[in-house]
Design a protein around this motif. Structure first.
Motif, PDB file in Angstrom:
ATOM      1  N   ARG A  31     -23.058-107.815 -25.753  1.00 55.40           N
ATOM      2  CA  ARG A  31     -23.253-108.178 -27.152  1.00 55.40           C
ATOM      3  C   ARG A  31     -24.467-107.447 -27.729  1.00 55.40           C
ATOM      4  NH1 ARG A  31     -20.770-112.637 -28.911  1.00 55.40           N
ATOM      5  NH2 ARG A  31     -22.547-113.465 -30.024  1.00 55.40           N
ATOM      6  N   ARG A  32     -25.494-107.295 -26.926  1.00 62.03           N
ATOM      7  CA  ARG A  32     -26.676-106.546 -27.379  1.00 62.03           C
ATOM      8  C   ARG A  32     -26.329-105.080 -27.610  1.00 62.03           C
ATOM      9  NH1 ARG A  32     -31.369-108.862 -23.356  1.00 62.03           N
ATOM     10  NH2 ARG A  32     -31.705-110.819 -24.456  1.00 62.03           N
ATOM     11  N   ALA A  33     -25.554-104.502 -26.689  1.00 60.40           N
ATOM     12  CA  ALA A  33     -25.148-103.102 -26.851  1.00 60.40           C
ATOM     13  C   ALA A  33     -24.283-102.938 -28.097  1.00 60.40           C
ATOM     14  CB  ALA A  33     -24.402-102.622 -25.607  1.00 60.40           C
ATOM     15  N   ALA A  34     -23.395-103.904 -28.342  1.00 62.61           N
ATOM     16  CA  ALA A  34     -22.552-103.845 -29.542  1.00 62.61           C
ATOM     17  C   ALA A  34     -23.409-103.923 -30.799  1.00 62.61           C
ATOM     18  CB  ALA A  34     -21.521-104.970 -29.525  1.00 62.61           C
ATOM     19  N   ALA A  35     -24.411-104.787 -30.798  1.00 62.98           N
ATOM     20  CA  ALA A  35     -25.304-104.900 -31.958  1.00 62.98           C
ATOM     21  C   ALA A  35     -26.068-103.597 -32.180  1.00 62.98           C
ATOM     22  CB  ALA A  35     -26.270-106.072 -31.768  1.00 62.98           C
ATOM     23  N   ALA A  36     -26.530-102.984 -31.111  1.00 60.00           N
ATOM     24  CA  ALA A  36     -27.246-101.714 -31.236  1.00 60.00           C
ATOM     25  C   ALA A  36     -26.323-100.624 -31.785  1.00 60.00           C
ATOM     26  CB  ALA A  36     -27.824-101.300 -29.885  1.00 60.00           C
ATOM     27  N   LEU A  37     -25.073-100.627 -31.341  1.00 58.58           N
ATOM     28  CA  LEU A  37     -24.107 -99.666 -31.875  1.00 58.58           C
ATOM     29  C   LEU A  37     -23.882 -99.897 -33.367  1.00 58.58           C
ATOM     30  CD1 LEU A  37     -21.555 -99.510 -28.975  1.00 58.58           C
ATOM     31  CD2 LEU A  37     -22.687 -97.549 -30.024  1.00 58.58           C
ATOM     32  N   LEU A  38     -23.823-101.146 -33.752  1.00 60.95           N
ATOM     33  CA  LEU A  38     -23.648-101.440 -35.168  1.00 60.95           C
ATOM     34  C   LEU A  38     -24.859-100.982 -35.970  1.00 60.95           C
ATOM     35  CD1 LEU A  38     -21.858-104.897 -35.137  1.00 60.95           C
ATOM     36  CD2 LEU A  38     -20.893-102.610 -35.349  1.00 60.95           C
ATOM     37  N   GLY A  39     -26.013-100.940 -35.322  1.00 61.87           N
ATOM     38  CA  GLY A  39     -27.182-100.379 -35.988  1.00 61.87           C
ATOM     39  C   GLY A  39     -26.982 -98.915 -36.329  1.00 61.87           C
ATOM     40  N   LEU A  40     -26.215 -98.219 -35.488  1.00 62.92           N
ATOM     41  CA  LEU A  40     -25.983 -96.794 -35.717  1.00 62.92           C
ATOM     42  C   LEU A  40     -24.920 -96.524 -36.782  1.00 62.92           C
ATOM     43  CD1 LEU A  40     -26.078 -95.450 -32.044  1.00 62.92           C
ATOM     44  CD2 LEU A  40     -27.864 -95.308 -33.788  1.00 62.92           C
ATOM     45  N   VAL A  41     -24.026 -97.492 -37.044  1.00 65.15           N
ATOM     46  CA  VAL A  41     -23.009 -97.238 -38.066  1.00 65.15           C
ATOM     47  C   VAL A  41     -23.581 -97.323 -39.476  1.00 65.15           C
ATOM     48  CG1 VAL A  41     -21.056 -97.962 -36.633  1.00 65.15           C
ATOM     49  CG2 VAL A  41     -22.110 -99.607 -38.186  1.00 65.15           C
ATOM     50  N   ALA A  42     -24.842 -97.661 -39.598  1.00 62.08           N
ATOM     51  CA  ALA A  42     -25.494 -97.683 -40.907  1.00 62.08           C
ATOM     52  C   ALA A  42     -26.467 -96.519 -41.076  1.00 62.08           C
ATOM     53  CB  ALA A  42     -26.220 -99.008 -41.110  1.00 62.08           C
ATOM     54  N   LEU A  43     -26.371 -95.528 -40.208  1.00 63.83           N
ATOM     55  CA  LEU A  43     -27.241 -94.363 -40.336  1.00 63.83           C
ATOM     56  C   LEU A  43     -26.985 -93.654 -41.662  1.00 63.83           C
ATOM     57  CD1 LEU A  43     -26.932 -92.794 -36.760  1.00 63.83           C
ATOM     58  CD2 LEU A  43     -28.971 -93.817 -37.781  1.00 63.83           C
ATOM     59  N   PRO A  44     -28.005 -93.033 -42.230  1.00 65.07           N
ATOM     60  CA  PRO A  44     -27.812 -92.333 -43.501  1.00 65.07           C
ATOM     61  C   PRO A  44     -27.104 -90.982 -43.349  1.00 65.07           C
ATOM     62  CG  PRO A  44     -30.088 -92.167 -42.808  1.00 65.07           C
ATOM     63  CD  PRO A  44     -29.403 -93.072 -41.816  1.00 65.07           C
ATOM     64  N   ARG A 117     -31.834-109.715 -35.076  1.00 62.77           N
ATOM     65  CA  ARG A 117     -33.042-109.506 -34.263  1.00 62.77           C
ATOM     66  C   ARG A 117     -33.382-108.016 -34.180  1.00 62.77           C
ATOM     67  NH1 ARG A 117     -31.092-113.933 -31.410  1.00 62.77           N
ATOM     68  NH2 ARG A 117     -29.940-112.723 -29.893  1.00 62.77           N
ATOM     69  N   LEU A 118     -32.357-107.196 -34.007  1.00 64.90           N
ATOM     70  CA  LEU A 118     -32.571-105.749 -33.940  1.00 64.90           C
ATOM     71  C   LEU A 118     -33.148-105.233 -35.261  1.00 64.90           C
ATOM     72  CD1 LEU A 118     -32.179-103.043 -32.438  1.00 64.90           C
ATOM     73  CD2 LEU A 118     -29.893-102.956 -33.432  1.00 64.90           C
ATOM     74  N   ARG A 119     -32.595-105.682 -36.374  1.00 63.99           N
ATOM     75  CA  ARG A 119     -33.109-105.266 -37.688  1.00 63.99           C
ATOM     76  C   ARG A 119     -34.559-105.676 -37.868  1.00 63.99           C
ATOM     77  NH1 ARG A 119     -28.342-107.032 -41.764  1.00 63.99           N
ATOM     78  NH2 ARG A 119     -26.961-105.257 -41.453  1.00 63.99           N
ATOM     79  N   ALA A 120     -34.902-106.893 -37.430  1.00 63.76           N
ATOM     80  CA  ALA A 120     -36.287-107.370 -37.568  1.00 63.76           C
ATOM     81  C   ALA A 120     -37.243-106.477 -36.785  1.00 63.76           C
ATOM     82  CB  ALA A 120     -36.394-108.814 -37.095  1.00 63.76           C
ATOM     83  N   VAL A 121     -36.870-106.113 -35.579  1.00 62.34           N
ATOM     84  CA  VAL A 121     -37.713-105.238 -34.761  1.00 62.34           C
ATOM     85  C   VAL A 121     -37.852-103.872 -35.418  1.00 62.34           C
ATOM     86  CG1 VAL A 121     -37.805-103.993 -32.557  1.00 62.34           C
ATOM     87  CG2 VAL A 121     -37.249-106.420 -32.588  1.00 62.34           C
TER      88      VAL A 121
END
Length: 149
Positions: A31-44, A117-121
């Motif tokens: 789930r953490r890896a999936a969240a981190a991947l979702l962080g990358l789908v918002a790259l500019p 949590r990832l966004r906050a960090v």
């Protein structure tokens, strides 16, 4: 920009591998890896986003075909697959639209708390980096003025 896209692809590949390895062994880490991947789908960067989304779709499809996986709810996984597959990732979408796509996927996969949590960090790190550097001369001038010279 091409080097940044390549770096994003390398990071995405590492996270995809972690997601695959953790699905059976450690659902929490998956789930953490999936969240981190979702962080990358918002790259500019549209090309980097498209690469990440394409790889994410393939990995989620493989996970959905595994009858033993219990990390993600199968119905929500199908919704996530539809959302990833239907979106146009290499467009010039504004950041707000990217965040909405990202939040929708996080909701479908059930990883919204991990993504928050990832966004906050990341926001905290960005604030530290964006803080204006302390100017030594300004500090010295302040000292001289306070001393009355």
């Amino acid at each position: 920009a091409t080097a940044v896209v390549r770096r994003a692809a390398v990071v995405a590949d590492a996270l995809l591998a972690a997601l695959s390895l953790c699905v059976a062994a450690s659902p929490r880490n998956a789930r953490r890896a999936a969240a981190a991947l979702l962080g990358l789908v918002a790259l500019p960067m549209p090309r980097a986003r498209a690469h990440v989304a394409e790889q994410l779709y393939a990995r989620l499809l493989a996970i959905s075909l595994d009858p033993d996986q219990a990390t993600f709810d199968p119905d929500r996984l199908q919704l996530a697959l539809g959302a990833v597959g239907d979106a146009v990732w290499d467009d010039d979408a504004p950041p707000e639209a990217l965040r909405l796509r990202q939040a929708s996927l996080a909701d479908h996969l059930g990883v919204a708390p991990e993504l928050d949590r990832l966004r906050a960090v990341l926001d905290k790190r960005a604030a530290r980096v964006a803080a204006p550097p302390k100017d030594d001369l300004e500090s010295y001038a302040s000292l001289v003025n306070d001393a009355g010279y």
